[in-house]
Design a protein around this motif. Sequence first.
Motif, PDB file in Angstrom:
ATOM      1  N   PRO A 209      44.325  42.365  37.203  1.00 46.57           N
ATOM      2  CA  PRO A 209      44.643  41.965  38.578  1.00 46.57           C
ATOM      3  C   PRO A 209      45.996  41.261  38.700  1.00 46.57           C
ATOM      4  O   PRO A 209      46.719  41.482  39.680  1.00 46.57           O
ATOM      5  CB  PRO A 209      43.482  41.027  38.947  1.00 46.57           C
ATOM      6  CG  PRO A 209      42.343  41.515  38.116  1.00 46.57           C
ATOM      7  CD  PRO A 209      42.972  41.906  36.816  1.00 46.57           C
ATOM      8  N   GLN A 210      46.341  40.428  37.725  1.00 47.57           N
ATOM      9  CA  GLN A 210      47.632  39.763  37.792  1.00 47.57           C
ATOM     10  C   GLN A 210      48.770  40.785  37.780  1.00 47.57           C
ATOM     11  O   GLN A 210      49.737  40.666  38.533  1.00 47.57           O
ATOM     12  CB  GLN A 210      47.804  38.800  36.618  1.00 47.57           C
ATOM     13  CG  GLN A 210      49.146  38.049  36.652  1.00 47.57           C
ATOM     14  CD  GLN A 210      49.410  37.282  35.387  1.00 47.57           C
ATOM     15  OE1 GLN A 210      49.334  37.821  34.288  1.00 47.57           O
ATOM     16  NE2 GLN A 210      49.718  36.001  35.538  1.00 47.57           N
ATOM     17  N   MET A 212      48.633  43.979  38.722  1.00 48.25           N
ATOM     18  CA  MET A 212      48.625  44.854  39.896  1.00 48.25           C
ATOM     19  C   MET A 212      48.975  44.112  41.174  1.00 48.25           C
ATOM     20  O   MET A 212      49.469  44.715  42.135  1.00 48.25           O
ATOM     21  CB  MET A 212      47.260  45.534  40.028  1.00 48.25           C
ATOM     22  CG  MET A 212      46.855  46.360  38.817  1.00 48.25           C
ATOM     23  SD  MET A 212      48.110  47.556  38.294  1.00 48.25           S
ATOM     24  CE  MET A 212      48.059  48.716  39.662  1.00 48.25           C
ATOM     25  N   ASN A 213      48.755  42.805  41.214  1.00 47.42           N
ATOM     26  CA  ASN A 213      49.099  42.022  42.401  1.00 47.42           C
ATOM     27  C   ASN A 213      50.554  41.550  42.392  1.00 47.42           C
ATOM     28  O   ASN A 213      51.013  40.962  43.373  1.00 47.42           O
ATOM     29  CB  ASN A 213      48.165  40.811  42.522  1.00 47.42           C
ATOM     30  CG  ASN A 213      46.785  41.203  43.023  1.00 47.42           C
ATOM     31  OD1 ASN A 213      46.657  42.019  43.934  1.00 47.42           O
ATOM     32  ND2 ASN A 213      45.749  40.632  42.419  1.00 47.42           N
ATOM     33  N   GLY A 214      51.253  41.791  41.312  1.00 45.69           N
ATOM     34  CA  GLY A 214      52.664  41.436  41.226  1.00 45.69           C
ATOM     35  C   GLY A 214      53.525  42.683  41.161  1.00 45.69           C
ATOM     36  O   GLY A 214      53.047  43.813  41.318  1.00 45.69           O
ATOM     37  N   ASP A 221      50.050  51.875  37.808  1.00 40.23           N
ATOM     38  CA  ASP A 221      49.370  52.534  38.925  1.00 40.23           C
ATOM     39  C   ASP A 221      48.622  53.762  38.445  1.00 40.23           C
ATOM     40  O   ASP A 221      47.508  54.045  38.893  1.00 40.23           O
ATOM     41  CB  ASP A 221      50.392  52.918  40.008  1.00 40.23           C
ATOM     42  CG  ASP A 221      51.015  51.700  40.672  1.00 40.23           C
ATOM     43  OD1 ASP A 221      50.262  50.812  41.096  1.00 40.23           O
ATOM     44  OD2 ASP A 221      52.253  51.643  40.747  1.00 40.23           O
ATOM     45  N   ARG A 226      44.369  51.806  42.757  1.00 42.56           N
ATOM     46  CA  ARG A 226      44.617  50.856  43.846  1.00 42.56           C
ATOM     47  C   ARG A 226      43.409  50.026  44.239  1.00 42.56           C
ATOM     48  O   ARG A 226      43.477  49.234  45.168  1.00 42.56           O
ATOM     49  CB  ARG A 226      45.107  51.625  45.078  1.00 42.56           C
ATOM     50  CG  ARG A 226      46.384  52.404  44.807  1.00 42.56           C
ATOM     51  CD  ARG A 226      46.925  53.056  46.055  1.00 42.56           C
ATOM     52  NE  ARG A 226      48.166  53.749  45.774  1.00 42.56           N
ATOM     53  CZ  ARG A 226      49.192  53.828  46.605  1.00 42.56           C
ATOM     54  NH1 ARG A 226      49.120  53.226  47.771  1.00 42.56           N
ATOM     55  NH2 ARG A 226      50.271  54.489  46.285  1.00 42.56           N
ATOM     56  N   PRO A 228      40.978  47.060  43.877  1.00 42.05           N
ATOM     57  CA  PRO A 228      40.873  45.767  43.193  1.00 42.05           C
ATOM     58  C   PRO A 228      39.586  45.606  42.384  1.00 42.05           C
ATOM     59  O   PRO A 228      39.590  44.901  41.369  1.00 42.05           O
ATOM     60  CB  PRO A 228      40.935  44.755  44.338  1.00 42.05           C
ATOM     61  CG  PRO A 228      41.715  45.458  45.404  1.00 42.05           C
ATOM     62  CD  PRO A 228      41.282  46.895  45.312  1.00 42.05           C
ATOM     63  N   TRP A 231      40.304  47.095  39.129  1.00 45.41           N
ATOM     64  CA  TRP A 231      41.174  46.232  38.326  1.00 45.41           C
ATOM     65  C   TRP A 231      40.341  45.187  37.583  1.00 45.41           C
ATOM     66  O   TRP A 231      40.567  44.938  36.392  1.00 45.41           O
ATOM     67  CB  TRP A 231      42.193  45.517  39.206  1.00 45.41           C
ATOM     68  CG  TRP A 231      43.085  46.412  40.006  1.00 45.41           C
ATOM     69  CD1 TRP A 231      43.314  47.751  39.812  1.00 45.41           C
ATOM     70  CD2 TRP A 231      43.874  46.026  41.141  1.00 45.41           C
ATOM     71  NE1 TRP A 231      44.193  48.226  40.750  1.00 45.41           N
ATOM     72  CE2 TRP A 231      44.558  47.186  41.574  1.00 45.41           C
ATOM     73  CE3 TRP A 231      44.071  44.825  41.817  1.00 45.41           C
ATOM     74  CZ2 TRP A 231      45.413  47.168  42.671  1.00 45.41           C
ATOM     75  CZ3 TRP A 231      44.925  44.799  42.902  1.00 45.41           C
ATOM     76  CH2 TRP A 231      45.591  45.957  43.324  1.00 45.41           C
ATOM     77  N   THR A 232      39.384  44.597  38.281  1.00 45.68           N
ATOM     78  CA  THR A 232      38.534  43.585  37.649  1.00 45.68           C
ATOM     79  C   THR A 232      37.689  44.201  36.540  1.00 45.68           C
ATOM     80  O   THR A 232      37.562  43.630  35.449  1.00 45.68           O
ATOM     81  CB  THR A 232      37.629  42.919  38.694  1.00 45.68           C
ATOM     82  OG1 THR A 232      38.442  42.281  39.686  1.00 45.68           O
ATOM     83  CG2 THR A 232      36.699  41.897  38.062  1.00 45.68           C
TER      84      THR A 232
END
Length: 310
Positions: A209-210, A212-214, A221, A226, A228, A231-232
């Motif tokens: 997550p860190q 993909m959120n930055g 990708d 996309r 979340p 991602w977790t």
Amino acid sequence: MTRSRCARGVAALLVLAAALPAPAQDDAAARRFGRLRAALAGSLDDGADAARAARVPEGVRRVPDIAYGPDQAQRFDVYVSTKPRAGRAPAPVVLLVHGGAWAFGDKANRQVVEPKVAHWVDQGYVVISTDYRMLPTPVAQQADDVAAAIAFAQSQAGLWGADPKRFILVGHSAGAHLVALIAAGARTATRPQGWRAAVLLDSAALDVPQIMNGRHFGLYDRAFGRDPQAWTALSPLAQLAHATAPMLAVCSSRRQASCPTSERFADRANGLGGKVRVLREDLSHAQINATLGAPSDYTAQVDEFMRSVR
């Protein structure tokens, strides 16, 4: 590794390097991005030469392409000493998981195998190097493949004079992410027996997550999509929920996020009762993989960790 597979691997790497989108950046970030792109394009060191199959060291026998699943990519190679084992206890096992941005790579690549196999077989280990399906196979299924490879290798260990209860998992880059994900307790279709420890060689993604959120590169990708929630599910840090087997997280001090993320992963794991140590190395991402097994303080520290759990 076949010549056509070598060519495909080189081509995939160069295409990936050329296709990486540059994020919004200042001059310093632009230079870092340029170096990353160049490193990806050059990480096979002279192209096909480094992509070709590794040499089998003297005193080592290679048992190639053992199937742990129906797909051609679901294969591993086993490296065993040619010295007689009569009267000796079953050997511990090192199981290698190669990197390659979840999109390319090969179990027999020189930088995966050399000089690790010669070093560890000489140290009394059986070494297994595994392939797994690449993108577009989802990363969650790649983790399923690695777990299945571990479980099948454990079930067959006696054939190679190995001990199914004494496995050490070693992954580099994307392979380190997959090993960390399994070691953290993520759910996989197959759950192997317990293993002694894991060595994470400069993982590409301990905190998904860190990333993909930055600001991030396009290869992430492709790997993580996309969603979340995905991602977790694919984040080793997020999946940590209980004490794990011991881990050694090797990180490149030359990469801005590598060591801080490894430290956060270790802090979280140790807070849950685990034993995770971070080893900072002034080596590039590629060198952390390619030089392990050669005489150095770095190799000595990894060996010391492995002896402590073996």
